[in-house]
Design a protein around this motif. Structure first.
Motif, PDB file in Angstrom:
ATOM      1  N   GLY A   1       0.789  -1.218   0.000  1.00  0.00           N
ATOM      2  CA  GLY A   1       0.000   0.000   0.000  1.00  0.00           C
ATOM      3  C   GLY A   1       0.824   1.272   0.000  1.00  0.00           C
ATOM      4  N   ASP A   2       0.214   2.335   0.541  1.00  0.00           N
ATOM      5  CA  ASP A   2       0.798   3.675   0.447  1.00  0.00           C
ATOM      6  C   ASP A   2       1.469   4.140   1.737  1.00  0.00           C
ATOM      7  OD1 ASP A   2      -1.313   4.242   2.139  1.00  0.00           O
ATOM      8  OD2 ASP A   2      -2.386   5.536   0.731  1.00  0.00           O
ATOM      9  N   GLY A   3       1.770   3.205   2.640  1.00  0.00           N
ATOM     10  CA  GLY A   3       2.399   3.568   3.895  1.00  0.00           C
ATOM     11  C   GLY A   3       1.407   3.721   5.031  1.00  0.00           C
ATOM     12  N   THR A   4       0.128   3.924   4.711  1.00  0.00           N
ATOM     13  CA  THR A   4      -0.943   4.004   5.710  1.00  0.00           C
ATOM     14  C   THR A   4      -2.035   2.978   5.417  1.00  0.00           C
ATOM     15  OG1 THR A   4      -0.568   6.352   6.223  1.00  0.00           O
ATOM     16  CG2 THR A   4      -2.753   5.468   6.685  1.00  0.00           C
ATOM     17  N   CYS A   5      -2.511   2.960   4.187  1.00  0.00           N
ATOM     18  CA  CYS A   5      -3.565   2.026   3.780  1.00  0.00           C
ATOM     19  C   CYS A   5      -2.959   0.842   3.026  1.00  0.00           C
ATOM     20  CB  CYS A   5      -4.577   2.724   2.882  1.00  0.00           C
ATOM     21  SG  CYS A   5      -5.459   4.079   3.670  1.00  0.00           S
ATOM     22  N   PRO A   6      -3.247  -0.390   3.456  1.00  0.00           N
ATOM     23  CA  PRO A   6      -2.763  -1.558   2.715  1.00  0.00           C
ATOM     24  C   PRO A   6      -3.317  -1.587   1.292  1.00  0.00           C
ATOM     25  CG  PRO A   6      -3.549  -2.187   4.892  1.00  0.00           C
ATOM     26  CD  PRO A   6      -3.973  -0.767   4.676  1.00  0.00           C
ATOM     27  N   TYR A   7      -2.640  -2.328   0.440  1.00  0.00           N
ATOM     28  CA  TYR A   7      -3.029  -2.363  -0.962  1.00  0.00           C
ATOM     29  C   TYR A   7      -4.460  -2.846  -1.152  1.00  0.00           C
ATOM     30  CZ  TYR A   7      -2.932  -3.277  -5.954  1.00  0.00           C
ATOM     31  OH  TYR A   7      -3.224  -3.270  -7.290  1.00  0.00           O
ATOM     32  N   CYS A   8      -4.868  -3.867  -0.386  1.00  0.00           N
ATOM     33  CA  CYS A   8      -6.203  -4.425  -0.588  1.00  0.00           C
ATOM     34  C   CYS A   8      -7.294  -3.394  -0.341  1.00  0.00           C
ATOM     35  CB  CYS A   8      -6.405  -5.646   0.307  1.00  0.00           C
ATOM     36  SG  CYS A   8      -6.412  -5.285   2.074  1.00  0.00           S
ATOM     37  N   THR A   9      -7.093  -2.516   0.643  1.00  0.00           N
ATOM     38  CA  THR A   9      -8.142  -1.543   0.961  1.00  0.00           C
ATOM     39  C   THR A   9      -8.205  -0.425  -0.073  1.00  0.00           C
ATOM     40  OG1 THR A   9      -9.119  -0.313   2.807  1.00  0.00           O
ATOM     41  CG2 THR A   9      -6.788   0.016   2.439  1.00  0.00           C
ATOM     42  N   LEU A  10      -7.104  -0.197  -0.787  1.00  0.00           N
ATOM     43  CA  LEU A  10      -7.080   0.803  -1.850  1.00  0.00           C
ATOM     44  C   LEU A  10      -7.647   0.257  -3.153  1.00  0.00           C
ATOM     45  CD1 LEU A  10      -3.424   2.031  -1.188  1.00  0.00           C
ATOM     46  CD2 LEU A  10      -5.493   3.369  -0.710  1.00  0.00           C
ATOM     47  N   ASN A  11      -7.408  -1.027  -3.406  1.00  0.00           N
ATOM     48  CA  ASN A  11      -7.674  -1.589  -4.727  1.00  0.00           C
ATOM     49  C   ASN A  11      -8.892  -2.493  -4.816  1.00  0.00           C
ATOM     50  OD1 ASN A  11      -7.080  -4.371  -6.359  1.00  0.00           O
ATOM     51  ND2 ASN A  11      -6.458  -2.603  -7.582  1.00  0.00           N
ATOM     52  N   TYR A  12      -9.205  -3.246  -3.736  1.00  0.00           N
ATOM     53  CA  TYR A  12     -10.164  -4.339  -3.875  1.00  0.00           C
ATOM     54  C   TYR A  12     -11.548  -3.864  -4.316  1.00  0.00           C
ATOM     55  CZ  TYR A  12     -13.192  -8.272  -2.863  1.00  0.00           C
ATOM     56  OH  TYR A  12     -14.126  -9.266  -2.978  1.00  0.00           O
ATOM     57  N   MET A  13     -12.127  -2.905  -3.597  1.00  0.00           N
ATOM     58  CA  MET A  13     -13.495  -2.506  -3.939  1.00  0.00           C
ATOM     59  C   MET A  13     -13.595  -1.847  -5.305  1.00  0.00           C
ATOM     60  SD  MET A  13     -15.241  -3.870  -1.647  1.00  0.00           S
ATOM     61  CE  MET A  13     -16.770  -3.392  -2.449  1.00  0.00           C
ATOM     62  N   PRO A  14     -12.691  -0.920  -5.693  1.00  0.00           N
ATOM     63  CA  PRO A  14     -12.775  -0.392  -7.068  1.00  0.00           C
ATOM     64  C   PRO A  14     -12.681  -1.487  -8.123  1.00  0.00           C
ATOM     65  CG  PRO A  14     -11.340   0.990  -5.728  1.00  0.00           C
ATOM     66  CD  PRO A  14     -11.672  -0.210  -4.898  1.00  0.00           C
ATOM     67  N   SER A  15     -11.807  -2.473  -7.900  1.00  0.00           N
ATOM     68  CA  SER A  15     -11.696  -3.574  -8.861  1.00  0.00           C
ATOM     69  C   SER A  15     -12.971  -4.408  -8.874  1.00  0.00           C
ATOM     70  CB  SER A  15     -10.495  -4.455  -8.504  1.00  0.00           C
ATOM     71  OG  SER A  15      -9.288  -3.733  -8.591  1.00  0.00           O
ATOM     72  N   TYR A  16     -13.550  -4.618  -7.700  1.00  0.00           N
ATOM     73  CA  TYR A  16     -14.796  -5.379  -7.597  1.00  0.00           C
ATOM     74  C   TYR A  16     -15.941  -4.638  -8.293  1.00  0.00           C
ATOM     75  CZ  TYR A  16     -18.703  -7.877  -5.409  1.00  0.00           C
ATOM     76  OH  TYR A  16     -19.850  -8.600  -5.177  1.00  0.00           O
ATOM     77  N   TRP A  17     -16.007  -3.322  -8.074  1.00  0.00           N
ATOM     78  CA  TRP A  17     -17.056  -2.529  -8.719  1.00  0.00           C
ATOM     79  C   TRP A  17     -16.881  -2.490 -10.237  1.00  0.00           C
ATOM     80  CZ3 TRP A  17     -15.925   1.757  -4.620  1.00  0.00           C
ATOM     81  CH2 TRP A  17     -16.559   1.410  -3.424  1.00  0.00           C
ATOM     82  N   ARG A  18     -15.632  -2.460 -10.676  1.00  0.00           N
ATOM     83  CA  ARG A  18     -15.376  -2.473 -12.121  1.00  0.00           C
ATOM     84  C   ARG A  18     -15.856  -3.791 -12.731  1.00  0.00           C
ATOM     85  NH1 ARG A  18      -9.540  -0.674 -14.122  1.00  0.00           N
ATOM     86  NH2 ARG A  18      -8.916  -2.528 -12.937  1.00  0.00           N
ATOM     87  N   GLN A  19     -15.641  -4.890 -12.000  1.00  0.00           N
ATOM     88  CA  GLN A  19     -16.135  -6.186 -12.468  1.00  0.00           C
ATOM     89  C   GLN A  19     -17.657  -6.205 -12.487  1.00  0.00           C
ATOM     90  OE1 GLN A  19     -14.142  -8.795 -13.614  1.00  0.00           O
ATOM     91  NE2 GLN A  19     -16.144  -9.507 -14.330  1.00  0.00           N
ATOM     92  N   MET A  20     -18.289  -5.599 -11.487  1.00  0.00           N
ATOM     93  CA  MET A  20     -19.745  -5.493 -11.475  1.00  0.00           C
ATOM     94  C   MET A  20     -20.239  -4.743 -12.701  1.00  0.00           C
ATOM     95  SD  MET A  20     -20.688  -4.708  -7.455  1.00  0.00           S
ATOM     96  CE  MET A  20     -22.443  -4.559  -7.852  1.00  0.00           C
TER      97      MET A  20
END
Length: 607
Positions: A545-564
């Motif tokens: 991630g960005d030093g504060t937020c892990p990668y999954c919290t930055l990426n997972y939901m936008p990627s999931y919504w894009r798949q939706m």
């Protein structure tokens, strides 16, 4: 793969043991993640071969599978000669070179970039300036409380010396009572002699004002550029200052650039009940839309993205999707913790000084976070998508039951017993007041915690934003804390359970041990960090991630919504921009981030 059936052949009915593979091979792809980086791909020459798999049942041929098999031969060294890693700063450097301008916004203006969409800024946690409306000292009314170093008091180092010499035991006893759930008991003005903490506190309900005190958000852009006004410390308290200056240089003005500061201590529904915040924001968006003729872009950072999500759900419920279609063009999310952040959990469990280490002690930062009703907005959710369990507690030597923790409970490793706990279990045991906030303010809130039925049977916090466009920008590949190793104890006098980091877990650093460190994360002082080589199970790539937020919290939901969206379940168009090395807060000063923002919200007019 194409299949063909013989007489009476039925592939679904063929027993596995009767299938004879006449010829077969295996496609192999080598990974060079260590030498090339986690997300870099290479191609290779392909050799295609044809094979036939004969199917037999009871000794008789019943069908056949015709297969085209690609044999991969990788020659990455020759390919790397023409391979180029994309650097987000390359375009920035080129723009400045072409225009001979150091100010990036002015450089983009010279190249023909002009404002297209109006912008409203929504800041994150502790990123709106707060001022005093009512205080005992009338001279301090309408002056900044968050943050004014002159009001905070003695530096923490000086205060610690004073505590050791005079009232260490009294302070310790008072802080224990606060941790027990006393809410505004921190208002006791003798606690570390910090009257500023009393002024900044809220009541036991997580939102009400202490007696005789009112603190409210400063309004306008001035509330979100810098938090402090003192010249000596102003620059270090930047928030959106660089973003605002860049947009002004591009050509933005008062009619198409605004901010929506808010009291970040309060839970979202109380922002509306007390300050009419979401209605005021709606009026501001309508005014910009009516004046410019263009739909508005909501530009949020960090926890501001969670506030923006709540606002969009609020408007959709009260005014319908048509209002959003008419007035909002896009939601631009910077460093968005869509699944929360483990660091927020650490803050309420063991403390964090929120960047004020010079002035605050760890216990004071912890007490402040525990009293705020907004804290659950940032606690981790959908923990199965994180690289590892967020909390492990060493129960070795624990004398008796603490919450649901039995002595010597959990997986035994080298004589220690590590019990994995989910976030809600940890909060319920060690911060019961925050657990109450989670349930009543968030889980039971139809705009946040309660799921809808149908294709989007998700709680409001995880539903795709009801807008046409979602633009997500975040930094990657920085060491980011994702999980914690604690030891628990019960104070014999106060009977209050507490946690402390267990540095004995450091011996597991970099070692893949299924029960205590399955990803082989780096562990230091009881804190485990992901880095650019960490495997992300949700995204199936190596990132951090960005030093504060892990990668999954930055990426997972936008990627999931894009798949939706690709599946036709939502009309949301989602664009994701990753910028290597952009730190969570410092991204607000990065010209690479400014370039991405300007490219999204501006248009090019050639002169």
């Amino acid at each position: 793969v194409e299949s063909s059936r013989g007489k009476g052949g039925d592939l679904a009915g063929v027993p596995r043991e009767d299938i004879v593979l006449c010829s077969t091979t295996l496609q192999i792809a080598k990974s060079f993640s260590e030498s090339l980086g986690s997300n870099e791909l290479y191609s290779a020459s392909l050799e295609v071969k044809e094979y036939t798999l004969t199917l037999k049942e009871s000794g008789k041929e019943t069908g056949a599978l015709s297969c085209s098999v690609s044999l991969v031969r990788g020659d990455y060294k020759s390919i790397m000669k023409s391979y180029e890693v994309i650097d987000a700063m390359l375009e920035v450097k080129e723009v400045k070179k072409r225009t001979k301008q150091k100010r990036f916004g002015l450089a983009k203006h010279i190249l023909g970039f002009r404002p297209k969409y109006p912008v409203v800024i929504i800041p994150g946690l502790a990123s709106s300036a707060l001022e005093a409306w009512d205080l005992e000292k009338s001279k301090q009314r309408r002056t900044r409380m968050w943050v004014d170093p002159m009001k905070i008091g003695n530096p923490a180092s000086v205060e610690k010396i004073s505590q050791r010499l005079f009232h260490q035991k009294q302070l310790k006893d008072r802080m224990k009572r606060v941790e027990a759930g006393g809410g505004s008991k921190i208002a006791d003005k003798t606690v570390a002699r910090r009257q500023w903490l009393f002024h900044m506190s809220v009541g036991e309900d997580g939102f009400s004002d202490p007696p005789g005190v009112r603190v409210r958000p400063v309004q306008g852009l001035h509330a979100v550029d810098y938090l402090a006004e003192q010249p000596l410390v102003k620059k270090s308290t930047y928030v959106f200052a660089h973003v605002i200056e860049t947009l002004i240089d591009v050509g933005y003005d008062l009619q198409n650039l605004g901010a929506a500061p808010y009291d970040w201590r309060l839970p979202p529904h109380k922002l509306q009940e007390r300050d009419n915040y979401f209605e005021q924001l709606r009026f501001q968006i309508e005014a910009q839309r009516n004046f410019t003729g263009e739909r508005v872009v909501l530009l949020a950072h960090s926890m501001g993205n969670r506030t923006a999500q709540y606002f969009l759900n609020y408007v959709e419920q009260h005014y319908g999707k048509k209002w959003l279609d008419r007035n909002v063009h896009a939601f631009l999310a910077l460093g968005a913790p869509f699944l929360g952040a483990p660091k927020a959990l650490r803050t309420v469990l063991t403390g964090d000084c929120m960047g004020l280490e010079v002035f605050l002690e760890l216990a004071e930062g912890r007490s402040f976070a525990r009293m705020c009703g907004s804290t659950p907005l940032l606690l981790p959710v959908q923990e199965e998508n994180f690289p590892d369990v967020v909390v492990r507690i060493n129960t070795k030597g624990q004398e008796k039951l603490i919450g649901n923790l039995q002595p010597n409970m959990g997986a035994e490793v080298n004589g220690n017993f590590w019990e994995a706990q989910n976030v809600e279990q940890s909060i319920a045991t060690f911060v019961p007041r925050q657990h109450g906030f989670m349930d009543s303010y968030y889980k039971q809130n139809p705009l946040w915690g309660k799921p809808r039925y149908g294709a989007q049977s998700l709680p409001g916090s995880l539903r795709p934003p009801p807008v046409d466009n979602l633009w997500v920008i975040y930094g990657t590949n920085l060491p980011t804390e994702v999980s914690y190793y604690y030891k628990a104890s019960m104070d014999k006098e106060s009977k209050i359970p507490s946690l402390a980091f267990d540095s004995s877990a450091d011996r597991f650093s970099g070692k893949k041990l299924g029960s205590v460190n399955p990803r082989g994360l780096q562990i230091s002082q009881g804190i485990a960090y992901e880095n650019r080589t960490t495997y992300q199970p949700a995204a199936k790539i190596n990132r951090s991630g960005d030093g504060t937020c892990p990668y999954c919290t930055l990426n997972y939901m936008p990627s999931y919504w894009r798949q939706m969206s690709q599946n036709g379940e939502t009309e949301l168009e989602c664009k994701i921009i990753e910028i290597d090395g952009a730190e969570h807060r410092e991204m607000l000063t990065s010209d690479a981030v400014m370039n991405a923002i300007v490219n999204l919200i501006c248009q090019v007019k050639m002169t």
